[in-house]
Design an enzyme around this catalytic site. Structure first.
Site, PDB file in Angstrom:
ATOM      1  N   LYS A 267       0.837  -1.220   0.000  1.00  0.00           N
ATOM      2  CA  LYS A 267       0.000   0.000   0.000  1.00  0.00           C
ATOM      3  C   LYS A 267       0.863   1.258   0.000  1.00  0.00           C
ATOM      4  CE  LYS A 267      -2.732  -0.420   3.610  1.00  0.00           C
ATOM      5  NZ  LYS A 267      -3.891  -0.361   4.536  1.00  0.00           N
TER       6      LYS A 267
ATOM      7  N   LYS B  35       2.684   2.289   2.404  1.00  0.00           N
ATOM      8  CA  LYS B  35       2.527   2.945   3.708  1.00  0.00           C
ATOM      9  C   LYS B  35       3.594   2.411   4.642  1.00  0.00           C
ATOM     10  CE  LYS B  35      -2.067   4.597   4.734  1.00  0.00           C
ATOM     11  NZ  LYS B  35      -3.203   4.528   5.662  1.00  0.00           N
TER      12      LYS B  35
END
Ligand code: C2G
Length: 132
Positions: A44, A46
């Protein structure tokens, strides 16, 4: 017993997370939270401050949360909904319509996000304070 599921990274737990968890629980009796593994966060793009284990332990201490499971892939939601006998899937409306395919398996609900708070805002505000 109505069973609810929601997904997320839930890093640096804040009021926006608490609001969505509390409101998601309001749709039923048992709330499962699928939190992104560290490997899935990399997918993602992240970088969570807390490890999966810490984010899991923190969420397990939240009153509205009944069970925490790992989210390892974008592709596990249908299997999760069937495996955990889910009635309602809940996400913040930044994800509006992204998961409508789950309508074939359960109720899909998008709730308004809490304005003015996010994990990235917390990080940038702290960075500013440190460098003022
Ligand atoms: N959220 C919110 N209000 C905020 C911040 C977050 O309601 N101010 C909600 C998001 O909409 C999401 C949940 O809190 O429903 C978790 O947010 P994140 O941890 O940022 O999760 P995200 O990176 O969106 O991952 O497969 C789904 C993904 O794992 C979702």
């Amino acid at each position: 017993m109505k069973r609810i599921i929601t997904y997320g990274t839930f890093d640096l737990l804040h009021i926006g997370h608490i609001n969505i968890l509390r409101r998601a629980k309001g749709f039923g009796d048992y709330l499962i939270v699928a939190i992104s593994s560290d490997q899935f966060n990399a997918i993602k793009d992240k970088q969570a401050y807390y490890t999966f284990e810490h984010r899991k332990a923190i969420l397990e201490a939240v009153r509205d949360v009944d069970q925490v499971i790992p989210e390892n892939s974008w592709k596990q939601k249908i299997e999760d909904v069937q495996k955990y006998n889910i009635d309602t899937f809940v996400m913040g409306d930044d994800w509006k319509s992204q998961f409508d395919f789950l309508n074939d398996y359960c109720e899909v609900v998008y709730l308004s996000r809490t304005v003015g708070i996010s994990t990235s805002k917390i990080k940038s505000d702290l960075f500013k304070v440190q460098n003022d």
